[in-house]
Scaffold this active site. Structure first.
Site, PDB file in Angstrom:
ATOM      1  N   GLU A  93      14.619   3.431  -4.299  1.00 21.32           N
ATOM      2  CA  GLU A  93      13.500   2.607  -4.785  1.00 21.32           C
ATOM      3  C   GLU A  93      12.619   3.414  -5.758  1.00 21.32           C
ATOM      4  O   GLU A  93      12.215   2.905  -6.800  1.00 21.32           O
ATOM      5  CB  GLU A  93      12.636   2.125  -3.606  1.00 21.32           C
ATOM      6  CG  GLU A  93      13.268   1.017  -2.768  1.00 21.32           C
ATOM      7  CD  GLU A  93      13.150  -0.363  -3.432  1.00 21.32           C
ATOM      8  OE1 GLU A  93      12.699  -0.440  -4.588  1.00 21.32           O
ATOM      9  OE2 GLU A  93      13.520  -1.357  -2.784  1.00 21.32           O
TER      10      GLU A  93
ATOM     11  N   TYR B 222      -8.526   3.702   4.515  1.00 19.13           N
ATOM     12  CA  TYR B 222      -9.761   3.004   4.893  1.00 19.13           C
ATOM     13  C   TYR B 222     -10.804   3.979   5.424  1.00 19.13           C
ATOM     14  O   TYR B 222     -11.940   3.599   5.672  1.00 19.13           O
ATOM     15  CB  TYR B 222      -9.450   1.911   5.928  1.00 19.13           C
ATOM     16  CG  TYR B 222      -8.468   0.885   5.397  1.00 19.13           C
ATOM     17  CD1 TYR B 222      -8.911  -0.195   4.638  1.00 19.13           C
ATOM     18  CD2 TYR B 222      -7.088   1.017   5.604  1.00 19.13           C
ATOM     19  CE1 TYR B 222      -8.021  -1.123   4.124  1.00 19.13           C
ATOM     20  CE2 TYR B 222      -6.190   0.095   5.097  1.00 19.13           C
ATOM     21  CZ  TYR B 222      -6.659  -0.970   4.354  1.00 19.13           C
ATOM     22  OH  TYR B 222      -5.768  -1.874   3.842  1.00 19.13           O
TER      23      TYR B 222
ATOM     24  N   LYS C 257       7.952   0.631  -0.026  1.00 17.52           N
ATOM     25  CA  LYS C 257       7.068  -0.101   0.876  1.00 17.52           C
ATOM     26  C   LYS C 257       7.909  -0.735   1.977  1.00 17.52           C
ATOM     27  O   LYS C 257       8.764  -1.575   1.707  1.00 17.52           O
ATOM     28  CB  LYS C 257       6.294  -1.175   0.113  1.00 17.52           C
ATOM     29  CG  LYS C 257       5.456  -2.055   1.026  1.00 17.52           C
ATOM     30  CD  LYS C 257       4.567  -3.006   0.247  1.00 17.52           C
ATOM     31  CE  LYS C 257       3.821  -3.931   1.205  1.00 17.52           C
ATOM     32  NZ  LYS C 257       2.965  -4.877   0.484  1.00 17.52           N
TER      33      LYS C 257
ATOM     34  N   CYS D 119       0.767 -12.843  -2.140  1.00 18.04           N
ATOM     35  CA  CYS D 119       0.604 -13.339  -0.757  1.00 18.04           C
ATOM     36  C   CYS D 119      -0.808 -13.815  -0.419  1.00 18.04           C
ATOM     37  O   CYS D 119      -0.963 -14.698   0.420  1.00 18.04           O
ATOM     38  CB  CYS D 119       1.093 -12.303   0.255  1.00 18.04           C
ATOM     39  SG  CYS D 119       0.444 -10.649   0.022  1.00 18.04           S
TER      40      CYS D 119
ATOM     41  N   SER E 185      -3.513  -0.397   7.377  1.00 14.15           N
ATOM     42  CA  SER E 185      -4.578  -0.922   8.234  1.00 14.15           C
ATOM     43  C   SER E 185      -4.427  -0.575   9.707  1.00 14.15           C
ATOM     44  O   SER E 185      -5.392  -0.162  10.342  1.00 14.15           O
ATOM     45  CB  SER E 185      -4.696  -2.434   8.032  1.00 14.15           C
ATOM     46  OG  SER E 185      -3.449  -3.072   8.222  1.00 14.15           O
TER      47      SER E 185
ATOM     48  N   ARG F 268      -3.439  -8.208   7.144  1.00 18.04           N
ATOM     49  CA  ARG F 268      -3.123  -9.630   6.923  1.00 18.04           C
ATOM     50  C   ARG F 268      -4.203 -10.513   7.514  1.00 18.04           C
ATOM     51  O   ARG F 268      -4.505 -11.579   7.000  1.00 18.04           O
ATOM     52  CB  ARG F 268      -1.747  -9.956   7.494  1.00 18.04           C
ATOM     53  CG  ARG F 268      -0.658  -9.276   6.685  1.00 18.04           C
ATOM     54  CD  ARG F 268       0.724  -9.594   7.208  1.00 18.04           C
ATOM     55  NE  ARG F 268       1.705  -8.732   6.533  1.00 18.04           N
ATOM     56  CZ  ARG F 268       2.965  -8.620   6.893  1.00 18.04           C
ATOM     57  NH1 ARG F 268       3.416  -9.332   7.918  1.00 18.04           N
ATOM     58  NH2 ARG F 268       3.778  -7.820   6.233  1.00 18.04           N
TER      59      ARG F 268
ATOM     60  N   LYS G 267       4.551   3.855   1.556  1.00 16.93           N
ATOM     61  CA  LYS G 267       3.674   3.061   2.415  1.00 16.93           C
ATOM     62  C   LYS G 267       4.482   2.483   3.562  1.00 16.93           C
ATOM     63  O   LYS G 267       5.564   1.959   3.294  1.00 16.93           O
ATOM     64  CB  LYS G 267       3.066   1.941   1.573  1.00 16.93           C
ATOM     65  CG  LYS G 267       2.249   0.946   2.355  1.00 16.93           C
ATOM     66  CD  LYS G 267       1.852  -0.210   1.495  1.00 16.93           C
ATOM     67  CE  LYS G 267       1.146  -1.231   2.371  1.00 16.93           C
ATOM     68  NZ  LYS G 267       0.937  -2.474   1.701  1.00 16.93           N
TER      69      LYS G 267
HETATM   70  C1  PBG Z   1       0.152  -7.237  -0.135  1.00 15.94           C
HETATM   71  C2  PBG Z   1      -0.233  -6.013   0.583  1.00 15.94           C
HETATM   72  C3  PBG Z   1      -0.159  -5.725   1.961  1.00 15.94           C
HETATM   73  C4  PBG Z   1      -0.729  -4.471   2.148  1.00 15.94           C
HETATM   74  C5  PBG Z   1      -1.106  -4.018   0.891  1.00 15.94           C
HETATM   75  N1  PBG Z   1      -0.785  -4.965  -0.065  1.00 15.94           N
HETATM   76  C6  PBG Z   1       0.323  -6.548   3.093  1.00 15.94           C
HETATM   77  C7  PBG Z   1       1.722  -6.942   3.246  1.00 15.94           C
HETATM   78  O1  PBG Z   1       2.622  -6.518   2.506  1.00 15.94           O
HETATM   79  O2  PBG Z   1       1.937  -7.768   4.140  1.00 15.94           O
HETATM   80  C8  PBG Z   1      -0.888  -3.797   3.476  1.00 15.94           C
HETATM   81  C9  PBG Z   1      -2.018  -2.843   3.576  1.00 15.94           C
HETATM   82  C10 PBG Z   1      -2.462  -2.466   4.926  1.00 15.94           C
HETATM   83  O3  PBG Z   1      -1.918  -2.856   5.983  1.00 15.94           O
HETATM   84  O4  PBG Z   1      -3.452  -1.727   4.961  1.00 15.94           O
HETATM   85  N2  PBG Z   1       1.511  -7.368  -0.350  1.00 15.94           N
HETATM   86 ZN    ZN Z   2       2.193  -9.470  -0.878  1.00 13.07          ZN
END
Ligand code: PBG
Ligand code: ZN
Length: 319
Positions: free
Chosen positions: A231, A310, A193, A120, A272, A203, A246
């Protein structure tokens, strides 16, 4: 029963409480996410994540040294590349941003380097996989993931962490790594996830928002918990060395269920927006350090073996 049973007996003093405490945490169990931006000359603040910076490659050696001096042992690397295209080719460029960061980490520190493995940040459409007929295509994406994994391993990654939620990604990555003789590269799988709005600030930081639609056709529906166990089960069979749940704090029920069913090491990612919410609220709640400490304990109490947060640097600075 009361009065023979008195719960307060073992709460009498700090030493007594420490003696019977059930959960221990330590800096060695915390993983600090690091945003590396190839386009920068100076560190840059992330507006949606107060206190977190995007770093240029030139600042990494010093930053890694600082984390090590603080007693941390692992970093999770995210790259913001110079160029994006529909196929995300900059993700497996040997001169790519994460590859360069991995070399720096390898050469300048003893930190465990974990490379988030996804498309991404590298695709112009912002999806975690390749697009075919307007949809994120699973099987053609797997081949690209294999190339990225090999390229990260070549650059010195101790672990790759596939986060794209394609079916079969762990098996595809394991076989690509093994075929290239990287048999000891660890796979930390983002197994359960969820599709979550708690990724918003990330993002923004990683410039990885999808340009159309959303990630619900590949990330999990947050109404489900049995699905998380499936999963994890699949990732175990496919060869994940470490499994992950996550987000973290809103999903502790999942952490505790996964803990019961897997013998593999379990990572939790406190994402985040969890960081941003807590960070913005702690000052008003008049107990900054204490609340952050409590938020770090919670996933461990639920069964985590390690935590991506973080707050890792903050914790290491303050405790
Ligand atoms: C990439 C990824 C993401 C996160 C970790 N790896 C974003 C998403 O899936 O949109 C999110 C981490 C966070 O919000 O701290 N795929
Ligand atoms: Zn991604």
């Amino acid at each position: 029963m009361f009065p023979t049973e008195r719960m307060r007996r073992l709460r009498k003093s700090e030493s007594m409480r420490d003696l019977v405490s059930e959960t221990q945490i330590s800096k060695q169990k915390l993983i600090m996410p690091v945003f590396v931006d190839e386009n920068l000359k100076e560190p840059k603040k992330i507006d949606t994540m107060p206190g977190i910076l995007r770093l240029p490659l030139g600042a990494l050696e010093e930053y890694f040294g600082r984390l090590e001096d603080l007693g941390l042992r692992s970093v999770l690397l995210f790259g913001i590349p110079k160029s994006k295209d529909p196929a995300g080719t900059s993700a497996y460029d040997p001169e790519g941003v994460v590859q360069k960061a991995l070399h720096i980490c390898d050469e300048s520190s003893r930190l465990i380097s974990i490379a988030d493995l996804c498309l991404c940040e590298y695709t112009d459409h912002g999806h975690c996989g390749l697009i075919q007929n307007g949809k994120v295509d699973n099987d053609s994406t797997l081949e690209t993931y294999g190339k990225i994994a090999t390229s990260y391993a070549e650059a010195g990654a101790d672990m790759v962490a596939p986060s794209g939620m394609m079916d079969g990604q762990v098996a595809a990555i394991r076989s690509a790594l093994d075929a290239a003789n990287f048999r000891d590269t660890v796979i930390m799988a983002y197994s359960a996830k969820y599709s979550s709005y708690l990724y918003g600030p990330f993002r923004d930081a990683a410039e990885s928002t999808p340009k159309f639609s959303d990630r619900k056709s590949y990330q999990m529906d947050f109404r489900n918990s049995r699905e998380a166990l499936r999963e994890v089960e699949l990732d175990e069979v496919e060869g994940a060395d470490i499994v992950m749940v996550k987000p973290g704090l809103f999903y502790l029920d999942i952490v505790s269920q996964v803990r019961k069913m897997t013998k593999k090491p379990l990572a939790v990612y406190s994402v985040s927006a969890e960081y941003t919410m807590i960070k913005n609220a702690v000052d008003l709640a008049l107990a900054q350090k204490e609340i952050i400490n409590e938020a770090i304990y919670a996933p461990f109490r639920a069964g985590a073996d390690m935590l991506i947060t973080y707050f890792a640097e903050f914790y290491a600075e303050n405790f």
